[in-house]
Design a protein around this motif. Structure first.
Motif, mmCIF file in Angstrom:
data_model
loop_
_atom_site.group_PDB
_atom_site.id
_atom_site.type_symbol
_atom_site.label_atom_id
_atom_site.label_comp_id
_atom_site.label_asym_id
_atom_site.label_seq_id
_atom_site.Cartn_x
_atom_site.Cartn_y
_atom_site.Cartn_z
ATOM 1 N N TYR A 102 9.747 -2.670 -7.491
ATOM 2 C CA TYR A 102 8.998 -1.558 -8.079
ATOM 3 C C TYR A 102 9.760 -0.231 -8.042
ATOM 4 O O TYR A 102 9.418 0.710 -8.749
ATOM 5 C CB TYR A 102 7.654 -1.393 -7.360
ATOM 6 N N LYS A 103 10.765 -0.140 -7.178
ATOM 7 C CA LYS A 103 11.621 1.048 -7.059
ATOM 8 C C LYS A 103 10.877 2.298 -6.591
ATOM 9 O O LYS A 103 11.275 3.418 -6.872
ATOM 10 C CB LYS A 103 12.317 1.364 -8.407
ATOM 11 N N ILE A 104 9.794 2.097 -5.848
ATOM 12 C CA ILE A 104 9.076 3.201 -5.213
ATOM 13 C C ILE A 104 8.663 2.750 -3.813
ATOM 14 O O ILE A 104 8.706 1.556 -3.493
ATOM 15 C CB ILE A 104 7.810 3.630 -6.004
ATOM 16 N N GLU A 105 8.252 3.701 -2.979
ATOM 17 C CA GLU A 105 7.687 3.328 -1.679
ATOM 18 C C GLU A 105 6.355 2.641 -1.937
ATOM 19 O O GLU A 105 5.489 3.198 -2.624
ATOM 20 C CB GLU A 105 7.501 4.563 -0.801
ATOM 21 N N TRP A 106 6.189 1.455 -1.382
ATOM 22 C CA TRP A 106 4.999 0.648 -1.690
ATOM 23 C C TRP A 106 4.131 0.498 -0.436
ATOM 24 O O TRP A 106 4.495 -0.156 0.525
ATOM 25 C CB TRP A 106 5.403 -0.724 -2.228
ATOM 26 N N GLN A 107 2.971 1.162 -0.497
ATOM 27 C CA GLN A 107 1.980 1.079 0.563
ATOM 28 C C GLN A 107 2.590 1.391 1.934
ATOM 29 O O GLN A 107 3.111 2.476 2.151
ATOM 30 C CB GLN A 107 1.268 -0.277 0.507
ATOM 31 N N TYR A 108 2.562 0.449 2.880
ATOM 32 C CA TYR A 108 2.847 0.743 4.286
ATOM 33 C C TYR A 108 4.160 0.129 4.757
ATOM 34 O O TYR A 108 4.337 -0.141 5.942
ATOM 35 C CB TYR A 108 1.691 0.233 5.160
ATOM 36 N N SER A 109 5.095 -0.085 3.833
ATOM 37 C CA SER A 109 6.372 -0.699 4.203
ATOM 38 C C SER A 109 7.115 0.106 5.266
ATOM 39 O O SER A 109 7.715 -0.467 6.190
ATOM 40 C CB SER A 109 7.268 -0.833 2.958
ATOM 41 N N ALA A 152 1.695 6.410 1.120
ATOM 42 C CA ALA A 152 1.890 5.719 -0.152
ATOM 43 C C ALA A 152 0.655 4.911 -0.528
ATOM 44 O O ALA A 152 0.099 4.185 0.298
ATOM 45 C CB ALA A 152 3.111 4.806 -0.068
ATOM 46 N N HIS A 153 0.209 5.069 -1.766
ATOM 47 C CA HIS A 153 -0.954 4.355 -2.300
ATOM 48 C C HIS A 153 -2.220 4.590 -1.454
ATOM 49 O O HIS A 153 -3.117 3.743 -1.423
ATOM 50 C CB HIS A 153 -0.674 2.852 -2.412
ATOM 51 N N HIS A 154 -2.244 5.726 -0.747
ATOM 52 C CA HIS A 154 -3.425 6.090 0.065
ATOM 53 C C HIS A 154 -3.781 4.998 1.084
ATOM 54 O O HIS A 154 -4.961 4.749 1.354
ATOM 55 C CB HIS A 154 -4.631 6.367 -0.839
ATOM 56 N N HIS A 155 -2.758 4.385 1.656
ATOM 57 C CA HIS A 155 -2.987 3.307 2.623
ATOM 58 C C HIS A 155 -2.828 3.792 4.061
ATOM 59 O O HIS A 155 -2.209 3.119 4.896
ATOM 60 C CB HIS A 155 -2.043 2.137 2.340
ATOM 61 N N GLY A 156 -3.415 4.923 4.372
ATOM 62 C CA GLY A 156 -3.298 5.471 5.721
ATOM 63 C C GLY A 156 -3.839 4.557 6.797
ATOM 64 O O GLY A 156 -3.348 4.547 7.933
ATOM 65 N N GLU A 157 -4.871 3.757 6.453
ATOM 66 C CA GLU A 157 -5.439 2.826 7.433
ATOM 67 C C GLU A 157 -4.380 1.873 7.976
ATOM 68 O O GLU A 157 -4.484 1.404 9.117
ATOM 69 C CB GLU A 157 -6.569 2.001 6.792
ATOM 70 N N PHE A 158 -3.382 1.575 7.147
ATOM 71 C CA PHE A 158 -2.349 0.613 7.516
ATOM 72 C C PHE A 158 -1.139 1.274 8.183
ATOM 73 O O PHE A 158 -0.209 0.581 8.569
ATOM 74 C CB PHE A 158 -1.894 -0.165 6.280
ATOM 75 N N PHE A 159 -1.162 2.587 8.310
ATOM 76 C CA PHE A 159 -0.084 3.304 8.980
ATOM 77 C C PHE A 159 -0.350 3.449 10.478
ATOM 78 O O PHE A 159 0.572 3.419 11.285
ATOM 79 C CB PHE A 159 0.061 4.712 8.386
ATOM 80 N N ILE A 160 -1.619 3.604 10.848
ATOM 81 C CA ILE A 160 -1.939 4.116 12.173
ATOM 82 C C ILE A 160 -1.536 3.161 13.298
ATOM 83 O O ILE A 160 -0.911 3.572 14.288
ATOM 84 C CB ILE A 160 -3.439 4.510 12.259
ATOM 85 N N ALA A 187 -2.179 13.728 16.661
ATOM 86 C CA ALA A 187 -3.414 14.265 17.245
ATOM 87 C C ALA A 187 -4.226 15.053 16.231
ATOM 88 O O ALA A 187 -5.440 15.201 16.381
ATOM 89 C CB ALA A 187 -3.083 15.142 18.452
ATOM 90 N N GLU A 188 -3.586 15.556 15.202
ATOM 91 C CA GLU A 188 -4.267 16.413 14.226
ATOM 92 C C GLU A 188 -4.870 15.645 13.064
ATOM 93 O O GLU A 188 -5.497 16.234 12.183
ATOM 94 C CB GLU A 188 -3.274 17.464 13.702
ATOM 95 N N ILE A 189 -4.716 14.342 13.053
ATOM 96 C CA ILE A 189 -5.231 13.539 11.937
ATOM 97 C C ILE A 189 -6.755 13.499 11.968
ATOM 98 O O ILE A 189 -7.372 13.274 13.015
ATOM 99 C CB ILE A 189 -4.661 12.112 12.012
ATOM 100 N N ASP A 190 -7.362 13.693 10.809
ATOM 101 C CA ASP A 190 -8.811 13.564 10.655
ATOM 102 C C ASP A 190 -9.068 12.244 9.930
ATOM 103 O O ASP A 190 -8.773 12.114 8.740
ATOM 104 C CB ASP A 190 -9.369 14.722 9.839
ATOM 105 N N PRO A 191 -9.614 11.233 10.608
ATOM 106 C CA PRO A 191 -9.785 9.919 9.981
ATOM 107 C C PRO A 191 -10.716 9.943 8.771
ATOM 108 O O PRO A 191 -10.554 9.140 7.850
ATOM 109 C CB PRO A 191 -10.345 9.046 11.105
ATOM 110 N N TYR A 192 -11.672 10.858 8.773
ATOM 111 C CA TYR A 192 -12.595 10.930 7.638
ATOM 112 C C TYR A 192 -11.917 11.477 6.390
ATOM 113 O O TYR A 192 -12.369 11.234 5.268
ATOM 114 C CB TYR A 192 -13.801 11.793 7.993
ATOM 115 N N VAL A 193 -10.831 12.184 6.576
ATOM 116 C CA VAL A 193 -10.062 12.708 5.447
ATOM 117 C C VAL A 193 -8.977 11.727 5.027
ATOM 118 O O VAL A 193 -8.779 11.457 3.842
ATOM 119 C CB VAL A 193 -9.427 14.077 5.804
ATOM 120 N N LEU A 194 -8.288 11.159 6.006
ATOM 121 C CA LEU A 194 -7.125 10.315 5.713
ATOM 122 C C LEU A 194 -7.511 8.942 5.179
ATOM 123 O O LEU A 194 -6.866 8.420 4.264
ATOM 124 C CB LEU A 194 -6.282 10.146 6.978
ATOM 125 N N TYR A 195 -8.564 8.335 5.743
ATOM 126 C CA TYR A 195 -8.905 6.960 5.397
ATOM 127 C C TYR A 195 -9.991 6.930 4.326
ATOM 128 O O TYR A 195 -11.041 7.552 4.487
ATOM 129 C CB TYR A 195 -9.405 6.198 6.626
#
Length: 661
Positions: A102-109, A152-160, A187-195
């Motif tokens: 795909y030549k882009i950063e894909w999700q949580y690679s 990437a692709h708003h997959h923050g749940e898969f980063f944490i 420490a500054e992450i807001d899960p309701y915003v990120l996920y």
């Protein structure tokens, strides 16, 4: 800020020391006790409890068991192959991993890559300064993407989770100042915003939310999570999706099998990491049931069940390995060597399955076929070479972190068999095994992914993909959510009605827990009855019968009786109704993307040979039947298939699937 953060980290660590009940295991992370000796599996699920008790008795009688010969280093070997393959895909400026197709950063690679290198470096398996620097750069990139809400692709749940685990592994590899910066950002992450998957945005949150919870608990442990309510509210919410077998239900109808195993191992990791709050009792009981159920669903080749979206991807078995390693360590800590050895064996079978799919460059074929990665054969719309290979690495890292290498393998249910597991719930499956010959039966297929009927046959000492390893579904456009039609096939009956119309059991999908948006050939005014009869369960052989009663285009009842023993699988199909002809259909893998299957038609049988195995489909009744092929080339997960068949002018037909030796 830095002083306050350090105080939080220290206090979180002290709380863990005071309140957590530790398991004395040889794993890299401290594991907490998530098994209670007083749990009686039979009380929670009578069928499963009986299977477990019988298995443990049969396990003691095995005298010729051979270990896989694998140990924890196999995780590291496979992970290193992957990260070396993807090192060249790293953006030299940002540190992100760029997908080679795909030549882009894909999700949580990127965070998966960082975690993988951290584990290799921390264990001493990897001594490559350049690769370690590459991992540090990837971790820094991942932390910044989370902190700035641009995953990437708003997959923050898969980063944490991979980030939190990686930060522990990079201690001593980066400066204290760098570690503090990472902790401050996390420490500054807001899960309701990120996920995106949270109850402020949705009424229903499935597997993505659980992935986030596993990482959020690690933030709680570190004392760098000011949103404690997020974890507790959503952990409570997730209780409703646990089945009576302890499986995770990722959808109201036709839940995908792999998102049970995937989601459940995150839940188990939360408990293993020390959670002992309000919902501990519920989850420890359900997850123990699920762990045992997964043993009885595992094929002798280590594969998790097929069924639904994302099936037959390389990461499926890596997810299962996490569960198996956790429970191996848990049972070993209780001194239960039989149970511990069975789970360790299952983990190594899963690892061996992953090893079958490594490409020459060290990366994997992400789906169980061998097409060039640019073809994306059998992929989901969200599947990518980088993210799903590195997801497998993430999960293998977690499995390694919880694994106790001192545990010796013992026979698992996949080795011994002697059981029929019937699930007429929302998963609508039957699993049966005799001595390592195994079947998966789909009672009510989801036409987007699976036909109805006998969809998987794995015979020992063969090639599992020849089995067949899956039925043939409709073509499905996941982006447009559109059924593109096609032909549905499983191992089973086809008939010609009085008017000349052709019908197959495989086509009567979506009939047990209907989803009105999915296709079914069934036109009856009321749903058919589906009865599963358990005929025999013993080490010497097992048998079950599935009976469909309803209006099936000239047929009022369809019966498939399946016998399994050391020689193979014998199937007897009986149809009641007004039919002209009956056929037995057998989907043949004819090309796996790299190699054509050798196909040899002989008297009353056809023999398929590919790579390291062969399969024989043989007509038993009528005796003088001739095996033919439909000359088709139908695309499905494992490659391309044609259909072998033979006919009978009677309503009863019988056939056998063996290795042909």
């Amino acid at each position: 800020m830095k002083t306050e953060l350090l105080h939080k980290i220290i206090w979180g660590s002290l709380c863990l020391l005071i309140f957590a009940s530790k398991v004395d295991a040889g794993s890299l992370r401290d594991i907490n006790n998530i098994l209670l000796a007083e749990q009686n599996i039979r009380e929670d699920n009578p069928q499963l409890g009986q299977l477990v008790e019988t298995f443990l008795k049969n396990q003691k009688r095995v005298v010729d068991f051979q270990s896989s010969g694998l140990d924890n280093n196999e995780y590291l070997r496979l992970i290193e192959c992957q990260v070396r393959a993807f090192a060249s895909c790293q953006d030299k400026v940002t540190g992100a991993i760029i997908d080679p197709v795909y030549k882009i950063e894909w999700q949580y690679s990127t965070p998966c890559y960082a975690l993988s290198i951290g584990l290799l470096a921390q264990t001493g398996y990897l001594k490559d300064d350049a690769l370690v620097k590459s991992g540090i750069k990837a971790l820094d990139c991942s932390v910044s993407e989370m902190h700035e809400n641009r995953c990437a692709h708003h997959h923050g749940e898969f980063f944490i989770q991979p980030i939190m685990l990686a930060m522990d592994l990079y201690k001593g590899l980066v400066s204290e100042a760098q570690m503090i910066v990472w902790h401050e950002k996390m420490a500054e992450i807001d899960p309701y915003v990120l996920y995106r998957d949270n109850l402020k945005r949705k009424k229903i949150c499935y597997n993505h939310n659980v992935v986030a919870l596993a990482g959020e608990y690690l933030r709680l442990k570190k004392g760098i999570n000011d949103h404690k309510d997020f974890f507790h509210i959503h952990l409570e919410h997730q209780q409703q999706y646990m089945s009576d077998f302890g499986l995770y239900i990722d959808n109201k109808t036709n839940p995908p099998m792999v998102y049970d195993e995937f989601t459940r191992q995150f839940m188990a990791s939360i408990l293993a990491e020390g959670y002992n709050g309000t919902f501990f009792d519920f989850y420890f009981r359900k997850l123990c049931l699920g762990a045992w159920t997964s043993l009885f669903m595992q094929s002798p080749y280590g594969e998790v069940p097929t069924g639904g979206r994302s099936a037959q991807h390389i990461w499926n078995e890596a997810a299962a390995a996490v569960t198996y390693e956790i429970y191996a360590s848990q049972y070993a800590a209780l001194g239960k060597e039989q149970e511990a050895g069975a789970f360790k064996r299952a983990a190594h079978l899963a690892l061996r399955s992953i090893g079958r799919w490594i490409r020459e460059d060290g990366s994997g074929f992400i789906v169980k076929n061998r097409f060039p990665i640019e073809v994306m054969h059998g992929y989901e719309s969200y599947s990518a070479q980088s993210q799903y290979n590195l997801l497998a690495c993430w999960l293998m890292c977690v499995a390694y972190l919880y694994a106790d290498n001192s545990i010796k393998e013992s026979p698992s249910p996949a080795d011994i068999g002697g059981y029929v597991l019937v699930m007429k719930d929302v998963f609508h499956k039957v699993f049966a095994n005799s001595g390592g010959n195994y079947v998966e039966y789909e009672l009510s297929g989801d036409p987007r992914y699976n036909a109805t009927g006998l969809i998987r046959i794995h015979l020992k000492n063969s090639n599992p993909q020849l089995g067949p390893s899956d039925g043939i579904p409709h073509k499905w456009d996941n982006k447009k959510k559109q059924d593109l039609g096609g032909e549905l096939y499983a191992v089973g009956p086809e008939w010609q009605d009085a008017t000349g119309g052709i019908h197959r059991l495989a086509e009567y999908t979506n009939i047990l827990f209907p989803n009105t948006s999915c296709f079914s050939a069934y036109r009856g005014s009321k749903l058919p009855e589906i009865d599963v009869r358990n005929i025999r369960q013993s080490v010497g052989g097992v048998a079950f019968e599935v009976i469909y009663t309803g209006r099936f285009d000239g047929v009022t009842q369809i019966s498939q009786r399946v016998y399994i023993d050391h020689t193979g699988i014998t199937v007897r199909d009986i149809l009641k109704g007004n039919v002209k002809k009956v056929r037995a259909c057998y989907p043949m893998l004819i090309n796996d993307g790299m190699e054509e299957t050798k196909i040899d038609f002989q008297n009353g049988k056809v023999i398929l040979q590919s790579r390291d195995g062969q399969i024989c489909f043989q007509a038993i009744s009528p005796r003088n039947a001739t095996i033919q092929r439909k000359q088709k080339r139908i695309s499905y997960r494992n490659g391309y298939a044609d259909i072998a068949y033979f006919e009978s002018d009677k309503n009863v037909i019988q056939y056998k699937i063996t290795t042909g030796f």
